[in-house]
Write an enzyme that holds these catalytic residues in place. Structure first.
Site, short mmCIF file in Angstrom:
data_model
loop_
_atom_site.label_atom_id
_atom_site.label_comp_id
_atom_site.label_asym_id
_atom_site.label_seq_id
_atom_site.Cartn_x
_atom_site.Cartn_y
_atom_site.Cartn_z
N HIS A 37 0.81 -1.10 0.16
CA HIS A 37 -0.13 -0.21 -0.25
C HIS A 37 0.79 0.92 -0.11
O HIS A 37 2.01 1.10 0.69
CB HIS A 37 -1.00 0.54 1.75
CG HIS A 37 -2.18 -0.65 1.05
ND1 HIS A 37 -2.88 -0.54 1.58
CD2 HIS A 37 -2.19 -1.63 0.25
CE1 HIS A 37 -4.18 -1.50 1.67
NE2 HIS A 37 -3.02 -2.73 0.64
N LYS A 210 -4.50 -11.34 5.33
CA LYS A 210 -4.31 -11.27 3.68
C LYS A 210 -2.94 -11.60 3.73
O LYS A 210 -2.04 -11.61 4.35
CB LYS A 210 -4.11 -9.63 3.76
CG LYS A 210 -3.97 -8.94 2.18
CD LYS A 210 -4.72 -10.04 1.66
CE LYS A 210 -5.42 -8.93 0.96
NZ LYS A 210 -6.79 -9.39 -0.09
N PRO A 240 -4.85 -15.57 0.73
CA PRO A 240 -3.17 -15.51 -0.42
C PRO A 240 -3.73 -14.90 -2.21
O PRO A 240 -2.60 -14.70 -2.46
CB PRO A 240 -3.03 -16.99 -0.72
CG PRO A 240 -4.40 -18.30 0.02
CD PRO A 240 -5.53 -17.72 -0.08
N ASN A 287 -13.35 -13.15 -3.82
CA ASN A 287 -14.12 -11.84 -4.50
C ASN A 287 -13.03 -12.01 -5.58
O ASN A 287 -12.74 -10.21 -5.92
CB ASN A 287 -14.05 -10.64 -3.24
CG ASN A 287 -11.95 -10.13 -3.59
OD1 ASN A 287 -11.44 -11.55 -2.71
ND2 ASN A 287 -11.67 -9.55 -3.59
N ASP A 311 -18.79 -6.88 -2.54
CA ASP A 311 -19.29 -5.46 -2.59
C ASP A 311 -19.66 -4.61 -3.29
O ASP A 311 -19.44 -4.71 -4.45
CB ASP A 311 -17.27 -5.19 -2.95
CG ASP A 311 -16.77 -4.31 -2.40
OD1 ASP A 311 -17.37 -3.14 -2.14
OD2 ASP A 311 -15.80 -4.31 -2.54
N HIS A 338 -16.88 -8.33 0.60
CA HIS A 338 -15.32 -7.89 0.34
C HIS A 338 -15.31 -6.00 0.84
O HIS A 338 -15.91 -5.64 0.86
CB HIS A 338 -14.48 -7.82 -1.27
CG HIS A 338 -14.12 -6.96 -1.20
ND1 HIS A 338 -13.76 -6.55 -2.15
CD2 HIS A 338 -12.35 -8.01 -1.06
CE1 HIS A 338 -12.58 -5.98 -2.49
NE2 HIS A 338 -11.62 -6.71 -2.18
N SER A 339 -13.40 -5.35 1.11
CA SER A 339 -13.48 -4.36 1.76
C SER A 339 -12.15 -4.01 0.37
O SER A 339 -10.81 -4.92 0.68
CB SER A 339 -13.91 -4.71 2.58
OG SER A 339 -12.46 -3.49 3.15
N ARG A 420 -4.40 3.38 -7.47
CA ARG A 420 -3.64 2.20 -7.24
C ARG A 420 -2.65 1.86 -8.21
O ARG A 420 -2.96 1.20 -9.08
CB ARG A 420 -4.79 1.65 -6.24
CG ARG A 420 -3.72 0.98 -5.44
CD ARG A 420 -4.88 -0.26 -4.47
NE ARG A 420 -4.42 -1.40 -4.33
CZ ARG A 420 -5.20 -1.85 -3.35
NH1 ARG A 420 -5.84 -1.97 -2.72
NH2 ARG A 420 -4.38 -3.07 -2.38
MG LIG Z 1 -9.98 -11.16 -1.10
#
Ligand SMILES: [Mg+2]
Length: 440
Positions: A37, A210, A240, A287, A311, A338-339, A420
């Protein structure tokens, strides 16, 4: 030809203005399958104002290309009745065309435009409709099934730091979660310490890691360390992000069968997921392989997952997410959420949706504890025993803090990010590092 009922129906408030404000929020150096990130996560805040001056707001992941597409759709939206969401959807769809699942991209986050744009417009319209009729958004989705919506602790491997400019937000005096939030966590012991601090602060009763960062055995060791620390009553998940081969997923999936609530996206693609699902007893969640309505038929034919992580930003809004809930119910799929890094407008929308879903067997994902900024006047949401109380006020139940919005927009302009890209960020730490769609 419109039916007589339609033509005589009372017109609702019409969209007069659409304000699109990209913002940058402080985000810690969290590791994931796509890299790292950046010091800031991007969000876009959308505000609709009606001809009778009612304001409705929404928040979507920040991306300049999506912001520009949203701005370009202004002429299609100005003057439309906020109650006519079916019409608005059709107008946008015929303008942008249907997007295929391939346009989602390989990254853990979704890059399609239409779903984001429709989510932004629909949530803001529902906020307005709620204010007009004096009911919270959950009641516009069919009514509340619960008063509090449970979320899970979302753990990340991370480098030391709290995000933002160099040193910004790091506090040598910090304790508890404030200290854990800025601490390094690169091994099982670091992950357990992070989990303890986060669960103590927010009361979470489910835990997700995560993964896709280190070779599988290290991440499996972290899951067993969490199981050791929290015991069998705290559901555990690992994600993963599709970086494992089928063989790896079967090997490590079987190893974790005794301790996992579900295994999220161990492999890439519906066919591979189906193969792993036949070989491992633990339910599989996704997701990444079933991410749009177009993916559903193959998901059913192949049997690619047990649980779909919805989501509303990626499925085209809250009402589309309710449609997904019906499909999941029909075909025996579980549904959770999901987020991505987000603030309170998105959280409010997630909570209204979570409260309206017929079944909620799994605590939802949220990145919210990792953020420190906020753009709503009430300040940051509080969690009690890991859950958020459903807002009772009309609409989303949150109001825009205009000063905070202006400050975070300044931050967006100053930080220079326009989308991103975790790979570029990771290369600053590990020169030459490249994203691989399948790594182990
Ligand atoms: Mg995921």
């Amino acid at each position: 030809m419109p039916s007589p009922a339609l033509s005589t129906a009372k017109a609702g408030p019409r969209i007069k203005e659409i304000h699109i404000t990209p913002i940058a929020i402080v985000d810690p150096p969290l590791l994931n399958a796509a890299g790292l990130h950046a010091p800031y996560a991007l969000r876009t805040v959308v505000e609709l104002v009606t001809d009778d001056n009612i304001s409705g707001i929404s928040e979507i992941p920040g991306n300049r290309a999506i912001d520009e597409a949203l701005a370009a759709s202004r002429p299609l939206l100005i003057g439309r009745d906020v109650f006519q969401l079916n019409d608005i959807r059709q107008v946008l769809e015929s303008n942008f065309g249907r997007e295929t699942a391939a346009e989602r991209g390989l990254t853990p986050w979704d890059q399609r435009k239409l779903v984001h744009i429709f989510s932004a417009i629909e949530v803001a319209c529902l906020d307005i409709i709620g204010k007009v009729v004096g009911r919270p958004v959950v009641d516009l989705l069919g009514g509340r099934m619960r008063d509090r919506v449970p979320f899970a602790a979302y753990l990340f491997y991370k480098y030391e730091g709290a995000g933002g400019e160099l040193g910004f937000g790091t506090d040598p005096e910090a304790a508890g979660w404030a200290a854990a939030r800025q601490a390094e966590a690169l091994d099982p012991a670091g992950i357990v310490a992070q989990a303890k601090a986060m669960c103590h602060e927010f009361g979470f009763q489910s835990i997700k890691l995560k993964g896709g960062v280190f070779e599988p055995q290290q991440e499996v060791d972290a899951m067993f360390a969490l199981y050791e620390a929290f015991g069998p009553d705290v559901p555990l998940r690992v994600d993963p992000n599709a970086l494992w081969t089928v063989e790896t997923a079967i090997r490590y999936g079987r190893m974790m069968e005794p301790i996992l609530e579900y295994l999220e996206d161990p492999v890439r693609g519906q066919a591979n997921m189906a193969e792993v699902r036949r070989a491992v007893k633990t339910p599989l969640a996704t997701n990444m392989c079933t991410t749009s309505f177009a993916d559903i038929p193959n998901s059913i034919v192949l049997g690619s997952e047990d649980i779909i992580l919805s989501d509303h930003h990626f499925w085209g809004g809250l009402r589309a997410s309710m449609t997904l809930a019906g499909i999941c119910e029909t075909f025996g799929r579980g549904l959770s959420m999901h987020s991505n890094s987000h603030l309170g407008i998105s959280l409010a929308a997630m909570v209204h949706l979570g409260a309206a879903l017929p079944q909620l067997p799994y605590a939802l994902d949220t990145h919210y504890p990792w953020q420190s900024d906020e753009i709503i006047t009430a300040g940051r949401f509080t969690f009690e025993d890991g859950a958020v109380a459903v807002p009772q006020e009309p609409g989303l139940g949150v109001e825009l803090d205009r000063q905070a919005l202006a400050n975070l927009h300044e931050c967006y302009l100053a930080c220079g990010l326009t989308k991103r890209d975790d790979e570029i960020e990771m290369q600053k730490k590990q020169p030459g590092w490249t994203f691989q769609a399948v790594r182990w």
